[in-house]
Scaffold this motif. Sequence first.
Motif, PDB file in Angstrom:
ATOM      1  N   SER A  19      51.501  41.146  46.734  1.00 55.33           N
ATOM      2  CA  SER A  19      52.596  40.204  47.212  1.00 55.33           C
ATOM      3  C   SER A  19      53.732  40.865  47.300  1.00 55.33           C
ATOM      4  O   SER A  19      53.924  42.056  46.810  1.00 55.33           O
ATOM      5  CB  SER A  19      52.907  39.228  45.960  1.00 55.33           C
ATOM      6  OG  SER A  19      51.775  38.101  45.766  1.00 55.33           O
ATOM      7  N   PRO A  40      50.111  40.469  42.066  1.00 53.04           N
ATOM      8  CA  PRO A  40      50.405  39.216  41.473  1.00 53.04           C
ATOM      9  C   PRO A  40      49.302  39.117  40.157  1.00 53.04           C
ATOM     10  O   PRO A  40      49.539  38.296  39.264  1.00 53.04           O
ATOM     11  CB  PRO A  40      50.391  38.223  42.417  1.00 53.04           C
ATOM     12  CG  PRO A  40      49.474  38.580  43.455  1.00 53.04           C
ATOM     13  CD  PRO A  40      49.676  39.973  43.570  1.00 53.04           C
ATOM     14  N   ASP A  41      48.084  39.413  40.645  1.00 47.05           N
ATOM     15  CA  ASP A  41      47.116  39.027  39.549  1.00 47.05           C
ATOM     16  C   ASP A  41      46.253  40.207  39.508  1.00 47.05           C
ATOM     17  O   ASP A  41      45.169  40.465  40.303  1.00 47.05           O
ATOM     18  CB  ASP A  41      46.273  37.834  39.956  1.00 47.05           C
ATOM     19  CG  ASP A  41      45.117  37.531  39.040  1.00 47.05           C
ATOM     20  OD1 ASP A  41      44.526  38.408  38.093  1.00 47.05           O
ATOM     21  OD2 ASP A  41      44.581  36.328  39.071  1.00 47.05           O
ATOM     22  N   THR A  42      46.236  41.100  38.317  1.00 47.20           N
ATOM     23  CA  THR A  42      45.550  42.370  38.286  1.00 47.20           C
ATOM     24  C   THR A  42      44.126  42.346  38.227  1.00 47.20           C
ATOM     25  O   THR A  42      43.244  42.839  38.856  1.00 47.20           O
ATOM     26  CB  THR A  42      45.907  43.202  37.302  1.00 47.20           C
ATOM     27  OG1 THR A  42      47.212  43.301  37.007  1.00 47.20           O
ATOM     28  CG2 THR A  42      45.385  44.770  37.320  1.00 47.20           C
ATOM     29  N   GLY A  43      43.637  40.961  37.650  1.00 46.79           N
ATOM     30  CA  GLY A  43      42.133  40.826  37.631  1.00 46.79           C
ATOM     31  C   GLY A  43      41.506  40.591  39.027  1.00 46.79           C
ATOM     32  O   GLY A  43      40.479  40.992  39.155  1.00 46.79           O
ATOM     33  N   LYS A  44      42.189  39.926  39.562  1.00 46.05           N
ATOM     34  CA  LYS A  44      42.024  39.502  41.038  1.00 46.05           C
ATOM     35  C   LYS A  44      41.812  40.542  41.841  1.00 46.05           C
ATOM     36  O   LYS A  44      40.798  40.658  42.676  1.00 46.05           O
ATOM     37  CB  LYS A  44      42.896  38.547  41.576  1.00 46.05           C
ATOM     38  CG  LYS A  44      42.658  37.615  42.810  1.00 46.05           C
ATOM     39  CD  LYS A  44      43.350  36.492  43.197  1.00 46.05           C
ATOM     40  CE  LYS A  44      43.236  36.065  44.682  1.00 46.05           C
ATOM     41  NZ  LYS A  44      44.442  35.337  45.186  1.00 46.05           N
ATOM     42  N   SER A 104      46.501  37.445  49.728  1.00 49.05           N
ATOM     43  CA  SER A 104      47.073  37.087  48.484  1.00 49.05           C
ATOM     44  C   SER A 104      46.718  38.112  47.474  1.00 49.05           C
ATOM     45  O   SER A 104      46.680  37.772  46.352  1.00 49.05           O
ATOM     46  CB  SER A 104      46.987  35.833  48.043  1.00 49.05           C
ATOM     47  OG  SER A 104      47.301  34.768  49.175  1.00 49.05           O
TER      48      SER A 104
END
Length: 749
Positions: free
Chosen positions: A184, A127-131, A181
């Motif tokens: 996802s 859901p969030d590549t940076g994360k 998380s």
Amino acid sequence: MQIPTAKVLINLSLDRCFDYLIPPHLCGKVKVGMKVMVPFGKGNSFREAYVVGLGSIEKTLEVEKGYKAVLEICANFPALSDNMVKLAEWMADYYCCAREVAVRALLPGAIRNGKIKEKTKKIYFLPDTGKALSYIEENPRAKGKHAVIQSLLKRTGTDKEYILFDAKVSAAVLEDLVKQSIVSYEEITVERTKSTKVQIIRSKPHTPTEEQAAVLKKIYEKMDEKDSTSTHTVLLHGVTASGKTEVYLQAISHAVELGYEAIVLVPEISLTPQTVERFRSRFGDMVSVLHSGLTENERYDEWMKVHSGKVRIAVGARSALFAPFRNIGLIIVDEEHDPSYKQSEAPRYNARDVAVVRGKLENCVVILGSATPSLESYKNALDGKYLLCEMKKRTDESIVLPEVKIIDMRLEADDDGRKPVFSKFLIDAVHKRIAMGEQSILFFNLRGYARKLVCTECGAYQAECPECSVAYTYHKRAGVLRCPRCAAAVLAPEKCPQCSSKELKYIGVGTEKIENISFEVFKDARIARMDSDVMTTPRKYEETLSKFRRGETDILVGTQMIAKGLHFPNVTLVGLINADIGLNMPDFRAFERGFQLITQVAGRAGRGEVPGEVLVQTTLPFNPAVCCAANHDFKSFYDEEILIREELQYPPFGHLMAVHFNGEDPSLVMESALELMEKVLPYKDETTLYEEPRSAHFERMKGKYRFIATFRYGNLAPLRRALRKEIFSSVYKRKKIDIYVDVDALSLL
Ligand code: ADP
Ligand code: ZN
Ligand code: ZN
């Protein structure tokens, strides 16, 4: 203050609606067509129920005490449209059945029982590549998790199997990332239906012939106008190979272009791969095919595809009429005269007639097509209720209708009056076709080897089904006797059970015997048989047909199964072994059925370049059904037959309704029948003809005695309602007597 209520039908055959309060948390959520759970009965156990109406009631103490409330909405049940709820209501009223039974007819079992769910699959993504990248930096030692993230960076939106394979980790690693998380997933529906791997060759529409163009013009006008005052039903009467199917295909295209959906009904027996392919090749994935060979899971998937709008066209047998489309522009009923459109169990509906009613509710065009329309539909067309469209020529005018010759079997009898199975004429004709490398079809409408097994020694024994009191049919290859009514089978005895003699004799023929005789008479010919005894799997069916199509079979012997829808250009001879079987039935529709059958069988001959020849063996050479079919003359047959129907006040003049009474004790059944009739007779219209309960032609079925009373002509509606009230009465249930009404009965046997 008013409290909202729901009118529900409980999933038991009570034929009654019950009101339930809608609790505040379900207010505005309960809608017509939904399935809900409600408390019911003394123990307040929970039952499934369908919502068929909404209302409200003044809030009083009594109401709050006396009424129960809806418990919950069955979330996995796709709600029925308002029109479908109305259609069920109409069916229950018209076909005199419990309302629950009518609702049930709309839904395949797979949907109704709610046990099958859509097959889903989880598709994973970041859901969030940076994360995700920071996670790698922060947890340098979590190598397995790195691999998962790397895999998803390379290829996002993949399934579990692929990720685990690619990252070489266990499922726990992936699940851990989901918990945190970092990863996802989304659930998507996957189809269970095996997609056919064969490449479908797309077919292009033919340029319509003059006749087709004229018919299509009228159909388009109807579709475009959506004028509810004029008739919405078209009767397309076209000779065999006049291009009716092409008309259907183009009309469907037009409907789809206008943004509508379409339903096509064909008799189950004509739902062959050949037919299906014509629709698939024109419309590809837009078509859903609903046939009896589907597994419960596949049926569920197909139904959901229609429900969710993934497909725009549904093709199928009788029950496809209830395809849950919401914006229908066209319903087509091919071979509208076919008796298989009538369901033999409750609700005893005729899909052809319900199609016209659904068409009216949905405000859409209905096309009824046939080469031999039913007298009902043809009269409706002549009376202006339906728009009559005719196609009198074959699309390829060089392919003439086959020449039909009537063979008078009375002249073939020997001195003792015994008639041969094959006339000399037929034998010669088949030999000639074999010599020329052409193919023949021999049609006989009864299967098995012999109709009866009797003992010639004592003369007292005839093998009979003890449950139905009819002669067993003998099936030689399987070595069994089978009941033609209830299908029960027993081993054939080697000697007479009564006198122990071995002088057992087989009388009368069926397709198996015809095949055997053919082997003897046409020694070197390659012969195959097609009937439900040998065609036990779709594969066998396809195999036999392919062989025949490739020209590896000279003679095909068969029943009804080969009469419909098949197109073999190399078949130049069709022999109808005994046209009398149907004509001699004690049924007012016998001639109509005979006419339809001869025409249909004859339509299998001469579909290629060589003109076809049809031989009809009969002892009734002057019967109008035989003569008119031989002349390809529907109109003359209609004109003659309609006079008889009018004289006797049989359909299509008015309607016919049969009341059936079945039970183990014949005198008790008769007594109850008379009792019930006495109660409903006051509702009989003066012009209606009544025939008292009498023993049915087939007296017994599965151990029960059968009695039938009939009403015909005049206004039957008040009678129907009175009957409906009575037949659900528990009195008869207690006496173990089954009573049911068959409205627009096709058979009174
Ligand atoms: P029916 O349904 O009336 O028996 P079909 O639609 O199967 O007739 O048509 C018979 C044959 O004629 C089929 O092979 C079909 O492909 C072909 N055909 C139909 N319409 C046309 C046309 N307009 N031009 C050329 N061939 C056609
Ligand atoms: Zn005997
Ligand atoms: Zn039986």
